[in-house]
Design a protein around this motif. Structure first.
Motif, PDB file in Angstrom:
ATOM      1  N   VAL A 168     -32.358  -5.058 -10.632  1.00  0.00           N
ATOM      2  CA  VAL A 168     -32.667  -4.994 -12.072  1.00  0.00           C
ATOM      3  C   VAL A 168     -33.061  -3.575 -12.470  1.00  0.00           C
ATOM      4  O   VAL A 168     -32.568  -3.032 -13.471  1.00  0.00           O
ATOM      5  CB  VAL A 168     -33.801  -5.975 -12.437  1.00  0.00           C
ATOM      6  N   LEU A 169     -33.942  -2.948 -11.703  1.00  0.00           N
ATOM      7  CA  LEU A 169     -34.449  -1.629 -12.069  1.00  0.00           C
ATOM      8  C   LEU A 169     -33.363  -0.556 -12.017  1.00  0.00           C
ATOM      9  O   LEU A 169     -33.350   0.361 -12.845  1.00  0.00           O
ATOM     10  CB  LEU A 169     -35.617  -1.255 -11.153  1.00  0.00           C
ATOM     11  N   VAL A 170     -32.430  -0.672 -11.062  1.00  0.00           N
ATOM     12  CA  VAL A 170     -31.341   0.301 -11.000  1.00  0.00           C
ATOM     13  C   VAL A 170     -30.403   0.138 -12.189  1.00  0.00           C
ATOM     14  O   VAL A 170     -30.034   1.111 -12.847  1.00  0.00           O
ATOM     15  CB  VAL A 170     -30.558   0.161  -9.673  1.00  0.00           C
ATOM     16  N   ILE A 171     -30.022  -1.109 -12.473  1.00  0.00           N
ATOM     17  CA  ILE A 171     -29.125  -1.362 -13.611  1.00  0.00           C
ATOM     18  C   ILE A 171     -29.789  -0.942 -14.916  1.00  0.00           C
ATOM     19  O   ILE A 171     -29.166  -0.305 -15.777  1.00  0.00           O
ATOM     20  CB  ILE A 171     -28.732  -2.851 -13.646  1.00  0.00           C
ATOM     21  N   LYS A 172     -31.065  -1.273 -15.068  1.00  0.00           N
ATOM     22  CA  LYS A 172     -31.787  -0.896 -16.283  1.00  0.00           C
ATOM     23  C   LYS A 172     -31.863   0.617 -16.427  1.00  0.00           C
ATOM     24  O   LYS A 172     -31.719   1.151 -17.530  1.00  0.00           O
ATOM     25  CB  LYS A 172     -33.200  -1.490 -16.255  1.00  0.00           C
ATOM     26  N   SER A 173     -32.073   1.311 -15.324  1.00  0.00           N
ATOM     27  CA  SER A 173     -32.170   2.773 -15.378  1.00  0.00           C
ATOM     28  C   SER A 173     -30.876   3.395 -15.866  1.00  0.00           C
ATOM     29  O   SER A 173     -30.887   4.321 -16.682  1.00  0.00           O
ATOM     30  CB  SER A 173     -32.531   3.321 -13.992  1.00  0.00           C
ATOM     31  N   PHE A 174     -29.744   2.894 -15.393  1.00  0.00           N
ATOM     32  CA  PHE A 174     -28.459   3.436 -15.842  1.00  0.00           C
ATOM     33  C   PHE A 174     -28.227   3.165 -17.326  1.00  0.00           C
ATOM     34  O   PHE A 174     -27.696   4.016 -18.050  1.00  0.00           O
ATOM     35  CB  PHE A 174     -27.310   2.850 -15.010  1.00  0.00           C
ATOM     36  N   ILE A 175     -28.629   1.995 -17.790  1.00  0.00           N
ATOM     37  CA  ILE A 175     -28.448   1.664 -19.213  1.00  0.00           C
ATOM     38  C   ILE A 175     -29.309   2.567 -20.088  1.00  0.00           C
ATOM     39  O   ILE A 175     -28.842   3.105 -21.103  1.00  0.00           O
ATOM     40  CB  ILE A 175     -28.779   0.181 -19.465  1.00  0.00           C
TER      41      ILE A 175
END
Length: 353
Positions: free
Chosen positions: A210-217
């Motif tokens: 979740v945190l990696v995907i959120k960071s890219f967004i």
């Protein structure tokens, strides 16, 4: 007006409580329909994602920082900052980028390794039985919806606004200003501790994803490289644009949030509060989608305050006359004709007379 705002706030909070329970209900129904059977597959990554775990771990530890720096270099190389990144702007951006990376890890480590084991010693890994998809859904909602409210309240509560003001004072968008925040705003990020607690309870793998995907967004939404423009330009891509701009934050919707005025029909600092998910703004009626970009960013009353005032207000105050961060400054009700003075939808800044 106050009664209407209170009623809307009550309604929105009630909807939020329902949204928080959705992942829990989904997980409950999953096991209820499966007769409560728990297999090994429930506590490990799905086979199609197992190969990605090392990659996501590396991205989280150092990959995102490298990606951010590379994207920033591209932005500068393309001249997207023009002549705006000078003086105090450089100082506050660089300090806001470096300081949390040095100070936050020990704080989070203390919370995760000392505070939580002391407060809830018997609950460590108690949710490790939750399937990966369930943990992912649970953390995605809990983390981002909590940040939506944290962000929204810092725009709507006069005292809180000045802790978030630093992020909006930048007269440009891009990687340089992504981490630009008052440190007190950053250190009290409510969702950081919520996600750390869920990780302690056994949801470390879904939290990582979740945190990696959120960071890219969020990186993409703040970047001055408008990756979403082709989606609006070509008609065949419009259906994709329609879904994406309502689901996640895009450059168009988030840039509008950083505009220095709402009078042009594009800027919308009164809303577009979503970080990873824009759907919160859709649900709560705080979103504006125009597929256009503001002509200018920041705060019209910005005094280019000293880096230390922007980074550590109210511990250190600005010496700039008329600054909202100076000694003896208070907030008064916003007058409609002065709407563009501050990104706060309810209040504007004025020096005490």
């Amino acid at each position: 007006m106050a009664i209407v705002q209170k009623s809307k706030l009550t309604r929105d909070l009630s909807i939020s409580l329902l949204l928080y329970t959705l992942p829990v209900v989904a997980i409950y129904l999953y096991f209820k329909l499966g007769n409560g059977v728990i297999t090994d597959s429930h506590i490990t990554l799905p086979s199609f994602l197992q190969f990605a775990q090392p990659a996501f771990a590396n991205i989280r530890t150092w990959g995102l920082t490298v990606f951010m720096l590379v994207l920033g270099v591209i932005e500068f190389g393309a001249g997207l900052y023009d002549d705006q990144w000078t003086g105090e702007e450089r100082k506050i951006d660089i300090i806001s980028f470096l300081a949390p990376k040095l100070i936050l890890p020990p704080v989070i480590a203390f919370f995760s390794l000392t505070a939580l084991p002391y407060l809830i010693p018997d609950l460590a890994n108690s949710l490790s039985w939750v399937p990966f998809w369930g943990g992912f859904f649970l953390i995605a909602v809990a983390d981002d919806l909590t940040q939506y409210w944290y962000h929204r309240l810092h725009h709507q509560v006069p005292f809180l606004w000045r802790f978030h003001r630093t992020h909006h004072s930048a007269p440009y968008m891009g990687m340089a200003m992504l981490s630009r925040q008052n440190f007190i705003y950053t250190i009290f990020f409510s969702q950081i501790y919520l996600t750390a607690a869920l990780t302690y309870l056994g949801l470390g793998l879904p939290a990582l994803f979740v945190l990696v995907i959120k960071s890219f967004i969020t990186l993409g939404a703040h970047s001055s490289i408008a990756w979403d423009k082709p989606l609006y330009k070509y008609k065949v891509l419009h259906p994709i644009a329609w879904v994406l701009e309502r689901l996640i934050s895009t450059p168009a919707t988030h840039h509008a949030h950083h505009a220095d005025t709402s009078g042009d029909g594009v800027g919308h600092f009164k809303g577009n509060f979503g970080n990873m998910f824009f759907i919160w703004d859709v649900i709560f009626g705080t979103g504006l989608i125009t597929r256009k970009f503001p002509k200018s960013y920041g705060i019209k009353s910005y005094k280019q305050e000293e880096w230390y005032a922007q980074f550590l207000w109210p511990i250190f105050k600005s010496k700039k006359e008329g600054s909202a961060l100076a000694e003896g400054v208070f907030a008064v009700p916003l007058k409609q004709k002065e709407e563009s003075i501050s990104p706060s939808p309810v209040y504007y800044e004025q020096a005490q007379s």
